[in-house]
Scaffold this active site. Structure first.
Site, short mmCIF file in Angstrom:
data_model
loop_
_atom_site.label_atom_id
_atom_site.label_comp_id
_atom_site.label_asym_id
_atom_site.label_seq_id
_atom_site.Cartn_x
_atom_site.Cartn_y
_atom_site.Cartn_z
CB CYS A 83 -5.53 14.89 8.97
SG CYS A 83 -6.73 13.55 9.01
CG HIS A 84 -10.92 17.50 10.77
ND1 HIS A 84 -10.43 16.72 11.81
CD2 HIS A 84 -11.45 18.61 11.36
CE1 HIS A 84 -10.67 17.32 12.96
NE2 HIS A 84 -11.29 18.47 12.72
#
Length: 172
Positions: free
Chosen positions: A138-139
């Site tokens: 998700c980064h």
């Protein structure tokens, strides 16, 4: 799915972004906590005192290689059952897994890819609740305006991960 009675193994691994609490059930990783706090911190066993096993050696070896910049794909089995939010959340998290190492997409891009183009805020909310950060990258999802955006582990850690991946000679 793990067999009934399979023990949950909770290991605390050092990493460049802080300690990672990694939960493994059977052959699947069920949760990753970045810098877990007490009282939960004390429920993890430090990596250096864990009894050797092929599975755990593989999991923590691959994570170490990733943090060293030597591995782009973790290829570890994950269990999405800890993902709250139903089908929409699972679609968002699965879409995040499709973002290649060294690349980014916006919250809006992800919303469009899961068929909900007006749901950028909801995508952000799902990603902030990601129970498997790093494994579900998700980064790699950034703000629609080109800014860094938010991250379950905080902005400093998100920047570190994106910088690590941007050092790749050629993105996949």
């Amino acid at each position: 799915m793990p067999e009934s009675g399979t023990p949950l193994v909770r290991v605390l691994m050092p990493s460049p972004i802080g300690p990672l609490g990694v939960e493994v059930l059977g052959a699947a990783i069920t949760r990753v906590l970045i810098d877990p706090a007490e009282p939960e911190l004390s429920t993890f066993t430090p990596l250096q005192v864990i009894e050797e096993s092929e599975l755990l050696d593989e999991v923590f070896g691959r994570l170490s290689e990733y943090f060293a910049g030597a591995r782009r794909k973790l290829d570890l089995e994950v269990d999405f059952s800890a993902c709250a939010g139903g089908a929409f959340a699972r679609r968002v998290l699965r879409e995040a897994t499709r973002i290649a190492y060294g690349r980014t997409r916006t919250y809006r891009n992800v919303a469009e890819a899961v068929g909900r183009p007006d749901c950028s805020d909801e995508v952000l909310a799902v990603l902030l609740g990601n129970p498997l950060p790093i494994l579900i990258p998700c980064h790699r999802v950034v703000a629609d305006d080109g800014g860094l955006g938010e991250y379950v582990g905080g902005g400093r850690r998100k920047r570190w991960l994106l910088d690590l991946e941007s050092q790749a000679e050629e993105p996949l």
